[in-house]
Design a protein around this motif. Structure first.
Motif, PDB file in Angstrom:
ATOM      1  N   UNK A   1       0.835  -1.203   0.000  1.00  0.00           N
ATOM      2  CA  UNK A   1       0.000   0.000   0.000  1.00  0.00           C
ATOM      3  C   UNK A   1       0.872   1.256   0.000  1.00  0.00           C
ATOM      4  N   UNK A   2       2.021   1.145   0.665  1.00  0.00           N
ATOM      5  CA  UNK A   2       2.925   2.286   0.803  1.00  0.00           C
ATOM      6  C   UNK A   2       3.890   2.384  -0.369  1.00  0.00           C
ATOM      7  N   UNK A   3       4.383   1.240  -0.818  1.00  0.00           N
ATOM      8  CA  UNK A   3       5.457   1.245  -1.808  1.00  0.00           C
ATOM      9  C   UNK A   3       4.971   1.297  -3.260  1.00  0.00           C
ATOM     10  N   UNK A   4       3.695   0.965  -3.502  1.00  0.00           N
ATOM     11  CA  UNK A   4       3.168   0.965  -4.866  1.00  0.00           C
ATOM     12  C   UNK A   4       2.114   2.064  -5.053  1.00  0.00           C
ATOM     13  N   UNK A   5       1.883   2.408  -6.308  1.00  0.00           N
ATOM     14  CA  UNK A   5       0.867   3.392  -6.658  1.00  0.00           C
ATOM     15  C   UNK A   5      -0.484   2.692  -6.816  1.00  0.00           C
ATOM     16  N   UNK A   6      -1.528   3.309  -6.251  1.00  0.00           N
ATOM     17  CA  UNK A   6      -2.883   2.773  -6.358  1.00  0.00           C
ATOM     18  C   UNK A   6      -3.801   3.889  -6.846  1.00  0.00           C
ATOM     19  N   UNK A   7      -4.602   3.585  -7.841  1.00  0.00           N
ATOM     20  CA  UNK A   7      -5.464   4.593  -8.457  1.00  0.00           C
ATOM     21  C   UNK A   7      -6.931   4.425  -8.074  1.00  0.00           C
ATOM     22  N   UNK A   8      -7.188   3.733  -6.976  1.00  0.00           N
ATOM     23  CA  UNK A   8      -8.550   3.472  -6.533  1.00  0.00           C
ATOM     24  C   UNK A   8      -9.335   4.763  -6.337  1.00  0.00           C
ATOM     25  N   UNK A   9      -8.656   5.846  -6.017  1.00  0.00           N
ATOM     26  CA  UNK A   9      -9.328   7.107  -5.718  1.00  0.00           C
ATOM     27  C   UNK A   9      -9.758   7.876  -6.966  1.00  0.00           C
TER      28      UNK A   9
ATOM     29  N   UNK B   1     -11.389   8.125 -10.948  1.00  0.00           N
ATOM     30  CA  UNK B   1     -12.315   7.534 -11.916  1.00  0.00           C
ATOM     31  C   UNK B   1     -11.680   7.624 -13.301  1.00  0.00           C
ATOM     32  N   UNK B   2     -10.755   6.710 -13.556  1.00  0.00           N
ATOM     33  CA  UNK B   2     -10.000   6.699 -14.808  1.00  0.00           C
ATOM     34  C   UNK B   2     -10.257   5.376 -15.515  1.00  0.00           C
TER      35      UNK B   2
END
Length: 285
Positions: free
Chosen positions: A133-141, A143-144
């Motif tokens: 969660x800290x080391x990788x990028x997450x785009x859950x936030x 709407x893409x």
């Protein structure tokens, strides 16, 4: 001992009414955030319960996204803007239920005044599954379209992420009870350090460690108690705790916790009746 309860809810108005009534106390107010995806009219009966306020700045909550954090921050802002000098802010979900009478809960926090009750396990030492969660990028936030494929590309091309400002990440459960000064500090910190907000908006389920991390890396660290006072059963090894039933009553009664998570009156209404029975006889030792 004045307490502001924040309740994050999205469904089951009847159960929410029962929770709000269980929390009733002359020195308590409940600030209820209804997911903006839901029609607020379905919850109008709550307006007739004393000491109940709706959080005015509603957001559409998506599981795992920053929206859960934002809903909590919006409630913080409304509580502070009220001018009422609460001693504690207690964060609950609509599927939580007190294992004690309101008077017992107020006495408990009066005896432990100034402490912050929240889970804050080290991500690197004790909560290893949270490291990505800290080391990788997450785009859950965001709407893409095709965002999960984009995530994979971004994480291949970009270097490992690092916490901003040298913060040491800690957390686990999002539910907590903290003092008003601690909540005020969190708001000021995020206002003064927008890069921290940007970082957590690219994090999976930031609600489970943003608040703990901010306080852990501050002067509030010495007042933090690594216990959020919630009974949760993770025996099913799922992303969410087990929905409790009447079979769990002995464990609940002996838990020493102030709240149960999670309950569902459509699954087992008798559970709440049983909790009300044993909580009525509990006294402060």
């Amino acid at each position: 001992m004045k307490i502001a309860h924040i309740i994050l809810a999205h469904a089951q108005p009847e159960q929410l009414q029962r929770l709000a009534n269980k929390l009733l106390h002359p020195d308590a107010d409940s600030y209820i955030h209804i997911d903006a995806k839901q029609h607020i009219e379905a919850f109008n009966a709550l307006r007739h319960i004393p000491h109940v306020h709706f959080v005015q700045k509603r957001v559409k909550v998506t599981w795992g996204s920053y929206s859960m954090v934002q809903a909590t921050l919006n409630a913080f802002e409304q509580i502070i803007a009220s001018g009422i000098q609460y001693d504690y802010i207690n964060l609950l979900s609509g599927q939580d239920y007190p294992l004690n009478e309101a008077s017992f809960i107020h006495q408990y926090f009066a005896l432990h005044h100034g402490k912050q009750f929240m889970e804050f396990y080290s991500i690197y030492d004790a909560w290893h599954e949270a490291i990505p969660r800290v080391t990788k990028y997450h785009l859950i936030n965001y709407d893409i379209r095709g965002k999960y494929k984009l995530e994979q590309v971004v994480n291949k091309l970009m270097p490992v992420r690092r916490m901003p400002r040298g913060l040491e990440p800690v957390g686990r459960s999002q539910w907590f009870t903290i003092t008003l000064p601690a909540a005020r500090y969190i708001l000021h910190y995020l206002h003064d350090h927008p890069e921290v907000t940007r970082f957590f908006k690219l994090t999976w389920a930031p609600d489970e460690f943003i608040f703990q991390t901010i306080l852990f890396n501050s002067d509030f660290r010495g007042d933090m108690v690594n216990d959020n006072l919630r009974y949760m059963d993770w025996s099913e090894a799922k992303p969410s705790p087990k929905t409790l039933t009447s079979a769990d009553i002995p464990a609940l009664e002996q838990s020493g916790c102030l709240f149960a998570r999670k309950v569902n009156i459509q699954t087992d209404k008798n559970l709440l009746d049983a909790i009300d029975t044993f909580s009525h006889y509990k006294t402060m030792a």
